[in-house]
Design an enzyme around this catalytic site. Sequence first.
Site, mmCIF file in Angstrom:
data_model
loop_
_atom_site.group_PDB
_atom_site.id
_atom_site.type_symbol
_atom_site.label_atom_id
_atom_site.label_comp_id
_atom_site.label_asym_id
_atom_site.label_seq_id
_atom_site.Cartn_x
_atom_site.Cartn_y
_atom_site.Cartn_z
ATOM 1 C CG ASN A 48 3.010 -18.571 16.917
ATOM 2 O OD1 ASN A 48 3.963 -17.638 17.184
ATOM 3 N ND2 ASN A 48 2.141 -17.995 15.953
ATOM 4 C CG ASP A 54 4.233 -13.845 19.370
ATOM 5 O OD1 ASP A 54 4.108 -13.805 20.661
ATOM 6 O OD2 ASP A 54 4.218 -14.752 18.774
ATOM 7 N N GLY A 55 2.983 -10.077 16.720
ATOM 8 C CA GLY A 55 2.922 -9.017 16.404
ATOM 9 C C GLY A 55 2.094 -7.621 16.657
ATOM 10 C CG HIS A 57 -0.158 -12.475 9.519
ATOM 11 N ND1 HIS A 57 -0.204 -11.843 10.333
ATOM 12 C CD2 HIS A 57 0.356 -13.884 9.908
ATOM 13 C CE1 HIS A 57 0.244 -12.300 11.473
ATOM 14 N NE2 HIS A 57 0.387 -13.488 11.308
ATOM 15 C CG PHE A 64 0.425 15.244 18.232
ATOM 16 C CD1 PHE A 64 1.729 15.200 17.995
ATOM 17 C CD2 PHE A 64 -0.042 15.792 19.415
ATOM 18 C CE1 PHE A 64 2.454 16.132 18.715
ATOM 19 C CE2 PHE A 64 0.798 16.879 20.064
ATOM 20 C CZ PHE A 64 2.136 16.823 19.715
ATOM 21 N N GLY A 117 -4.437 -6.710 9.141
ATOM 22 C CA GLY A 117 -3.264 -7.063 8.433
ATOM 23 C C GLY A 117 -2.192 -6.223 9.024
ATOM 24 C CD GLU A 124 -1.902 11.150 20.522
ATOM 25 O OE1 GLU A 124 -1.083 10.075 20.884
ATOM 26 O OE2 GLU A 124 -1.515 12.224 21.417
ATOM 27 C CG HIS A 170 3.509 20.734 19.881
ATOM 28 N ND1 HIS A 170 4.668 20.135 20.197
ATOM 29 C CD2 HIS A 170 2.610 20.311 21.023
ATOM 30 C CE1 HIS A 170 4.522 19.534 21.514
ATOM 31 N NE2 HIS A 170 3.220 19.672 21.867
#
Lengths: 670, 670
Positions: free
Chosen positions: B195, B165-166, B78, B442, B127, B416, B478
Site C-alpha cells: 500500500n 511494508d514493515g 497491527h 548472539f 505485532g 539467528e 563474542h
Amino acid sequence: MNQIAIESPAPAKTDEQLMANAIRALAMDAVQKANSGHPGMPMGMADVATILFNRFLQIDPSRPDWPDRDRFVLSAGHGSMLQYALHYLLGYEDMPIEELQRFRQLGSRTAGHPEYGHALGIETTTGPLGQGIATAVGMALAERMLAARFGDGLVDHFTYAIAGDGCLQEGMSHEAIDLAGHLGLSKLIVLWDDNRISIDGPTSLATSMDQPMRFRAAGWSVLSIDGHDLDAIAAALEEARTSDRPTLIACRTTIGKGAPNLGGSEKTHGAPLGAAEIAATRTNLGWDHPPFEIPGEVLRAWRTAPARGRTARAAWEARLAASPRRQEFESAVAGDLPEGVFEALSTFRQQHFENATNVATRKASELALAVINEATEQTVGGSADLTHSNLTITKGMARVSPGDFSGRYIHYGIREHAMAAAMNGMALHGGLVPYGGTFLCFADYARGAMRLSALMGQRVIYVMTHDSIGLGEDGPTHQPVEHLAMLRATPNLNVFRPADIIETAECWELALRSKHRPSVLVLSRQNLPMLRTKAPEASRSAQGAYLMRKPVGRRDLTLIATGSEVEIARAAADLLLERHHIRVALVSMPCWELFEEQDEAYRAEVLGTAPRIAVEAAARLGWDRWIGEGGAFIGMTGFGASAPAAELYRHFGITAEAIADAACAVVQKD
Amino acid sequence: MNQIAIESPAPAKTDEQLMANAIRALAMDAVQKANSGHPGMPMGMADVATILFNRFLQIDPSRPDWPDRDRFVLSAGHGSMLQYALHYLLGYEDMPIEELQRFRQLGSRTAGHPEYGHALGIETTTGPLGQGIATAVGMALAERMLAARFGDGLVDHFTYAIAGDGCLQEGMSHEAIDLAGHLGLSKLIVLWDDNRISIDGPTSLATSMDQPMRFRAAGWSVLSIDGHDLDAIAAALEEARTSDRPTLIACRTTIGKGAPNLGGSEKTHGAPLGAAEIAATRTNLGWDHPPFEIPGEVLRAWRTAPARGRTARAAWEARLAASPRRQEFESAVAGDLPEGVFEALSTFRQQHFENATNVATRKASELALAVINEATEQTVGGSADLTHSNLTITKGMARVSPGDFSGRYIHYGIREHAMAAAMNGMALHGGLVPYGGTFLCFADYARGAMRLSALMGQRVIYVMTHDSIGLGEDGPTHQPVEHLAMLRATPNLNVFRPADIIETAECWELALRSKHRPSVLVLSRQNLPMLRTKAPEASRSAQGAYLMRKPVGRRDLTLIATGSEVEIARAAADLLLERHHIRVALVSMPCWELFEEQDEAYRAEVLGTAPRIAVEAAARLGWDRWIGEGGAFIGMTGFGASAPAAELYRHFGITAEAIADAACAVVQKD
C-alpha cells in the site's frame, strides 16, 4: 573534489603479488603462533586488500584521525589479521611486528576481532556479523551530510567495507543496503568476499541467494570480478568510485588462497593451518622468509603506499586552514557542542518548573529537543518509522532524502538495527551527534548494534518511548518488561528513565555531555505531572538518584521509583502519611549507572536505613540491589496485556494503594 | 494430495464485495469503539482476505486445531481487526460480536495484536514486525518435514501469511525469505499488502527497494496484482499454489480502502477514522447497517465458507483413522515425547557419573543429544552456522536440503533471528521439537523471536554455547556479559547454566519436559570436571539450585555459582577450609527460575543464613536477590577482552583466590 588523481603508474603486478603474499604470510603465521584465529579470510582477500590499500585508499598512518580520510571497515571482523597485517605493513606506529606476534594475547593491540580504540586506524569494532556493513552506511551518510554542510573541500571521502557471506546473510544487511540504496550513498563501496564458504561448509548448505540481483533490487551498482585478478580488482574499484549509487563488488575468491591442500575449504576459516600446511603454503607461494619477516623490498613497497594519502591530507589541511569555517568544523569533529545548548536547557528547566508543565516524558523530550536542535546543528534526528510516536522531529528539521543531504532528520524506515548501527557509524565518523527513536520494546531488534555503541563508547542517543504497560492497548508484544534489566546490565551504557519534564531535560543534557558513552532515554507514552518541588538550578538527575521528598523527622520507609511510577509512589507516600502516619522518603532514580558512581555517603543518605520498596512497571531483576533485605518490589511479574493503560496499572497492582499495602506489611515486619 | 478441488463455482463477485465490506465495517467500527487500533490495513486487505478465506483457506472453525489445516499468519499484526472480523464472520465459537465490541479491552480475546492462545485459530502472536513471516517459514518447513515422515495423506497444507511494508523492511525478513527460497518451501504463500504507506508517511520516505526483484533473488515466485480485483486475487492464489517455489503475491492496495477522504493516507494506519469519516465510508460503500451488524445474507455467505474445510477435515480424519501410524502421528502432534528419551537420559547420567566424564558443557550437550535424538525422531536440530562449535548435530542426522525434507538437521545459515522465529513456527505447527544453536552473545540477534517463544509459551530450546569470557581469544564482541540478565529478566523463559555433564543432561531433560516454556541452555566452550558427588538418581537441577556440598557442622559462608564457575567456587571452598578454617556450603544454581518456584523452606535451606558470595563470569545485575546484604559478588564489571581463557579469568579476578579473599572479608565483617 579533493580526491587526487592516481598520478603514479600502477605498480608492477609482481610487486603487488608479493605485497599480497606478505599479508598471507603474516596472517597464517600470526594465527599459528596464537594457536587461534581465522587465516582463511585474510589469505583469500589479500589481493583485493592490496589493490585497495596500495592504489586507492586515502589514509595517512601518521595522522590516523585525519577527518577526511577514507574509511575502511572490516565487516568480516574475524579476518582481523588482514587489518593488523596491513597496519604493520603500512607503518602505523602502534603496530610493530611484535604486536602481530602477540595476536589475541592479553593487552595486545591485536585483539581477536578489530576493536575500535585498541589500535590506531581501526574505524569500528566488528566481529558480530553484519555490523560493519551497517556501520559503514552510517559513516557514508555522515560524510555526505557533512559535505552538504561544509562543502566538498573539507569533506569528500570514500567509505570502503569488506564483507563476507555472513555479513550478507544477517538480516541487518538488508536494512542497511536498503537505506544506502535509497539515499544513494554513492561513495560507499562494499567488497564482498564471495568465497562460497562459511563455517559449516559451502554456503550452498544454507543459501541460494542471488546476491548481485538482491543488491540491484536495493538500488546498488553491482560488479562481479575474480578477486585474485589484480587488474580486475583495480578496474572495478575505479568504476565503483564513479557510480552514482553505492556499489557492491562481488569478489570471487578462494578462502585460504595459497594453502595448497586446505585452500578453498572451511577448514581454513577459523583455525590455524598447522605447521605442515604452512610450510606447504610457503613453498606454493614461493615465500621463503621466516615467520614475521617481510623482505625489505616488499616492506618498502608497502611503506610507500601511504604517500598518496599523505599528499592528499596536506592539501586538505591547507584548505582547512584557509576555510572561514575552520573553527566550526574542528569543533564539530572534536564533538564539542556549543555551550548554548546547555544554557538553553537550563532556561528550559526553569521555565517548565515555573509553568509546572504536565506532559508525557516523550513530549517533554520533544520540547527539550526543540531547544537543543535550535542551539546546535550537530544533532541528527531520526526514527525507525515512529516519528510522531517517538516525537523525535522538531520544527524546521528537513529530512535527508535521496541526493539531498542538507537536512538533519532521517527516516530510517522500519529498521531498528540499521538505525542503531548507522548511528554508530555517524558517531564514529565524527562531526555529528545522532539520536534515533523507536519503542523501548523494539530495543530487542537493535540489541546487536546497541551493544557495540556501549563497547565502543560512542555518544549515540536512543530515544525509546512507550516504555511500559503505560502504552496501553497495543498489548504485551509492545510492552517492555525485561528491557530495562537488559539495558542496565549492559556495561558502559547510561539508561535514563526520567519522571517528569525537568528530569527529561536533565537526562538529555547528561546524554549530550556523555562523549564516550551511549545513552538510552526511556520515555512514557502517557502524561505525567511535573514533580520537582525545588527550582531546578542544579541537575539532580546527574547524581542518578535523589531524595525528591524527605519526611519531616524520622524516616519510616523509603520508596524508590523511576519514570512514570514516581508519580504513583508519591501518591502512595501521601496516602501512607495520611492513613497510617508512615513517613516516607521518596527517591526518584532516573539513572542507576550514575547513582552507582556517587560516593558511598551520598548513596547511603539517599537509600536510608529504613525499609525500602522499589516501584517500577517492569521486571524485578536487578532491583534487589537497591531494595536490600526486608523490602519489597511493586512491578511486573510477567508479560503485560492489551487494555487501556489505567486499567493495566490496576490489573497488575501497580497503584498507590498496592504500594501502601506493601509498605504497611514491610514497616510492621520491621 | 488431500487438498480437495474447489468444487463450487466461484461465488458471485457482488457477494464477495459485500463480504469484504463486512470486514471493513467491523474493523472501522471496532477501532472507533475502542478509540484505539489500526483500521487502515484491514480495510485495505479486506478483498484479499475475503478471496483467501472464502475460496482457498482450508480450516474448520469447529476444529481449529485440526492438524492438517492451512495455516494463516497475520504478519502485519497491527491489522488484528482483520483477523477478528474474519473469525466472527466464519463463526469461531469464541468470537461472538461482543468480543469485537470489546476490542483491546482487558480480558477480551481481541487483544491489540493477535495473541496466540487468546482466541481459537490464532496461529501465532504477531505485532513486532517481521516475526510473522519468519514464523510462517518455520510452519511451512514443519509441514514439509512432517509430510516427508508421515506422507502427504496426513500432512499436506499451505501456509499463508499477510505481510506489510514493515515486515519486508525488517532485517529478519531477509533471513526468512533466503531460508524459504533456498529450501524451496513451495507451499508458503506471502500476500504483501503493497500500500506504499507506513507510519511516517509514504514508504518512499525510507525505501526504494524493488521488492519483487528482491524476492526473485531469494528464489521466490513473484506475482503482482491489483489487491482490490477479486478475480486477479483468486487467479494469483491459484497460480501460487502450483508454484514449485514459495510465492510472493504483491497486492497493490489502498490503505483504508473505502474511506473517501482518508483512504490512501497514513492517517488511517493507527488511529480511529472518526465518526464523520466512518459515516462517509458507510455512504461510500453503500453499507447502511449499524455498527457491528452484519446483514443476514452476508453473514450466511461467510458462514458457509468453512464447508470446504470441514469436508477436507472429515476426509483427512478418515485417512488418519486408517493410517497404521495414527498413534505415532497423534503423539507427535500432542507434543508427547517417548518415555524412552528420559530413560535414556537417566542411564546417561549414571554412566557419566561413574566415569566422572570431564567435558565442556557444550560437549556434554552433544553427548546428551546423541542419546535424545536416538530415542526420538521428533527433535529437529540446527545451528546458525556454528554446528561444530555449538555441537548440535549428532550421528546419523541428515540435513534438510532443498526438496528433501526427510532429514532433521537444519543449516539455518548466519541467521539467528530467522532461526529463532522458524523454531517458533515449528513448535507452533506441532509434531516437532526444535532446538537450535548459536553463541550466547548472539542471543542479541535473536532477541525479538526469543521473546515471542516466551510470550507464546512454546517449547523451543536454544543451545547457546561459548557462554562467557571462557571462550577466550575471540574477545569482547563474542563474550556475553549482560546476556544472562537479559534472559533471566524475560518472563516464562527457563535459563539453564549447568556446571557439568550431569547437570547438562538434567537441564536437557527439563527443557524437553517444559511443553509450554522455552529454554535456553547456556554452555561452556571450555572443559569442566564432573562435579556431582552423589549418584544422580534424582535430578537436582529440577530444583533450580541445590547444595552441592554441605560443610560438616556449622556453615560460615555460602558460595553460589553457576556453570563454569562452580568448579572455581569449589576450589575456593577447599582453599577456605584449608587456609582459614572457613566452612563453606557450595550451591550450584543452574536455573534461577526453577529455584524461585521452590517452596520457601527449601530455598531457605539452600541459601542458609551465613553470608553469601555469588560467583558468575557475567554482570552482577540480578544477583543481589540471592546474595542478600553483607555478601559479595565475584564476576564481570565491564566487557571482556581477547586472550586465552585462563588468563582472562585471572585478569578479571574470577579465581579461587579472589573468592577466598572476598570470603575472608565477608566472614570477618560478619
